[in-house]
Scaffold this motif. Structure first.
Motif, short mmCIF file in Angstrom:
data_model
loop_
_atom_site.label_atom_id
_atom_site.label_comp_id
_atom_site.label_asym_id
_atom_site.label_seq_id
_atom_site.Cartn_x
_atom_site.Cartn_y
_atom_site.Cartn_z
N SER A 2 68.98 -3.00 -9.93
CA SER A 2 69.24 -1.57 -9.75
C SER A 2 70.57 -1.16 -10.37
O SER A 2 70.69 -0.06 -10.92
CB SER A 2 69.23 -1.21 -8.26
OG SER A 2 67.92 -1.30 -7.73
N CYS A 3 71.57 -2.04 -10.30
CA CYS A 3 72.86 -1.74 -10.95
C CYS A 3 72.64 -1.53 -12.45
O CYS A 3 73.17 -0.59 -13.04
CB CYS A 3 73.85 -2.87 -10.74
SG CYS A 3 74.39 -3.14 -9.03
N ASN B 226 70.60 1.77 -13.12
CA ASN B 226 71.42 2.97 -12.94
C ASN B 226 72.43 3.12 -14.07
O ASN B 226 72.73 4.25 -14.51
CB ASN B 226 72.15 2.91 -11.59
CG ASN B 226 71.20 2.99 -10.41
OD1 ASN B 226 70.09 3.53 -10.53
ND2 ASN B 226 71.60 2.45 -9.28
N GLN C 23 72.95 6.24 -16.61
CA GLN C 23 74.21 6.91 -16.93
C GLN C 23 74.39 7.06 -18.44
O GLN C 23 74.76 8.12 -18.93
CB GLN C 23 75.38 6.11 -16.36
CG GLN C 23 75.51 6.19 -14.84
CD GLN C 23 76.65 5.32 -14.34
OE1 GLN C 23 76.74 4.14 -14.68
NE2 GLN C 23 77.53 5.88 -13.51
N GLN D 179 81.98 1.87 -12.99
CA GLN D 179 81.15 1.96 -11.80
C GLN D 179 80.09 0.86 -11.79
O GLN D 179 79.82 0.26 -10.73
CB GLN D 179 80.49 3.33 -11.70
CG GLN D 179 79.74 3.54 -10.38
CD GLN D 179 79.10 4.91 -10.28
OE1 GLN D 179 79.16 5.71 -11.21
NE2 GLN D 179 78.48 5.19 -9.14
N CYS E 180 79.42 -2.11 -9.07
CA CYS E 180 78.10 -2.32 -8.48
C CYS E 180 77.66 -3.76 -8.63
O CYS E 180 77.23 -4.40 -7.66
CB CYS E 180 77.10 -1.37 -9.13
SG CYS E 180 75.40 -1.51 -8.49
N LYS F 61 76.95 -6.33 -5.51
CA LYS F 61 75.58 -6.80 -5.28
C LYS F 61 75.44 -8.30 -5.56
O LYS F 61 74.64 -8.98 -4.90
CB LYS F 61 74.59 -6.00 -6.12
CG LYS F 61 74.55 -4.52 -5.78
CD LYS F 61 74.33 -4.29 -4.28
CE LYS F 61 74.33 -2.81 -3.93
NZ LYS F 61 74.23 -2.59 -2.47
N PHE G 250 78.63 9.76 -11.33
CA PHE G 250 78.77 8.88 -10.16
C PHE G 250 77.47 8.88 -9.35
O PHE G 250 77.02 7.83 -8.87
CB PHE G 250 79.93 9.36 -9.30
CG PHE G 250 80.32 8.39 -8.22
CD1 PHE G 250 81.08 7.26 -8.51
CD2 PHE G 250 79.93 8.60 -6.90
CE1 PHE G 250 81.44 6.37 -7.51
CE2 PHE G 250 80.28 7.72 -5.90
CZ PHE G 250 81.05 6.60 -6.20
N GLU G 251 76.84 10.05 -9.23
CA GLU G 251 75.56 10.15 -8.51
C GLU G 251 74.49 9.31 -9.19
O GLU G 251 73.73 8.59 -8.53
CB GLU G 251 75.13 11.62 -8.48
CG GLU G 251 73.80 11.87 -7.78
CD GLU G 251 73.31 13.30 -7.91
OE1 GLU G 251 72.25 13.62 -7.33
OE2 GLU G 251 73.96 14.10 -8.61
N GLY H 282 75.01 6.73 -11.08
CA GLY H 282 75.39 5.33 -10.90
C GLY H 282 74.99 4.77 -9.55
O GLY H 282 74.78 3.56 -9.42
N LYS H 283 74.88 5.64 -8.57
CA LYS H 283 74.42 5.21 -7.25
C LYS H 283 72.90 5.06 -7.19
O LYS H 283 72.38 4.12 -6.60
CB LYS H 283 74.88 6.22 -6.18
CG LYS H 283 76.37 6.23 -5.92
CD LYS H 283 76.82 4.94 -5.26
CE LYS H 283 78.27 4.98 -4.85
NZ LYS H 283 78.74 3.70 -4.26
N ASP H 284 72.18 6.01 -7.80
CA ASP H 284 70.71 5.96 -7.77
C ASP H 284 70.19 6.93 -8.82
O ASP H 284 70.10 8.13 -8.58
CB ASP H 284 70.18 6.35 -6.39
CG ASP H 284 68.68 6.11 -6.23
OD1 ASP H 284 67.97 6.16 -7.25
OD2 ASP H 284 68.24 5.87 -5.09
#
Length: 261
Positions: A127-128, A131, A135, A158, A162, A166, A221-222, A224-226
């Motif tokens: 997922s990292c 994402n 980005q 970021q 991550c 993880k 940033f959003e 990068g989170k999901d």
């Protein structure tokens, strides 16, 4: 385990803007496959080594796929992205040489890469990567060229955070202490030269929070989170191909970048 980010880096592309040379078309067709092989995470064609004999075979395949990427860089990229990508390739070659040439270094790699053999547990790490690709794609399509370089630097910071978090979460129960530090050292040795060259004052995640335009950073940033929750549809399978598309846009903005540093 390393190339899982070196890829990451490159801070390491289907919609690539490249030379019209027919050789580049062929090189482009190979690029994503080579990137997948180097990344290890989701590659079913090159198994993760379990002993020194398999490690030697693994190293041969890693150098072969690195040659594929370096050939693409040499023939098909514009001067500024060629410089950035060349730094990445040069540092990655040093990492492979360190990993592969000495028995003790091969043994160290085998110890930490054991974590990647548990593919049912790798979702958070993958997922990292996903994402981060999101980005890079969002930057390519939505950020003005003068800000694309620093935005991509911040996306990398970021993603680095991550991966670090993880990997510790997933790998510590399997390989114990040291795997996170091992990966961090690889990321830093792969990325430092390019970060110093391209990122100016945006050398840490804190600098991104402080200096990058808020409207850009909040969305970045959003993602990068999901990325999916942020409404971004992923097109590329590897960070390599996503970076090439973005890096080619840096060529037109490189002179203006100094105004942001």
């Amino acid at each position: 385990m390393i190339k899982l980010i070196s890829t990451i880096f490159l801070i390491s592309l289907g919609f690539v803007t490249i030379s019209a040379d027919p050789d580049c078309t062929k090189a482009e067709e190979m690029l994503e496959s080579c990137g997948m092989h180097l990344a290890l995470l989701e590659d079913s064609e090159i198994p993760i080594p379990t002993n020194d004999a398999e490690m030697i075979d693994h190293c041969g395949k890693m150098f072969s796929n690195l040659d594929c990427i370096r050939d693409f860089n040499k023939k098909c990229l514009k001067p500024f992205p060629k410089t950035l990508f060349g730094m990445f390739g040069h540092d990655l070659k040093k990492i492979f040489k360190h990993r592969c040439e000495q028995p003790e270094h091969r043994a160290e790699f085998l110890k930490h890469v054991e974590c990647l053999r548990h593919r049912d547990k790798l979702g958070p790490i993958i997922s990292c990567k996903t994402n981060f690709i999101g980005q890079l794609e969002w930057i390519t399509g939505n950020v003005a060229k003068p800000e694309q370089t620093v935005a991509s630097c911040c996306a990398f910071h970021q993603a680095h955070q991550c991966f670090s978090e993880k990997i510790e979460e997933v790998c510590h129960p399997i390989t114990g202490s040291g795997t996170k530090e091992y990966i961090d050292e690889v990321i830093e040795s792969t990325a430092t030269e390019a970060i110093d060259y391209a990122c100016g004052k945006y050398k840490t995640l804190d600098h991104c929070h402080e200096f990058l335009d808020k409207s850009i950073w909040d969305k970045l940033f959003e993602i990068g989170k999901d990325a999916a929750a942020a409404g971004v549809t992923i097109h590329h399978r590897t960070t390599i191909t996503a970076m090439v598309e973005l890096f080619n846009q840096f060529e037109g903005a490189r002179k203006r970048r100094s105004l942001l540093i």
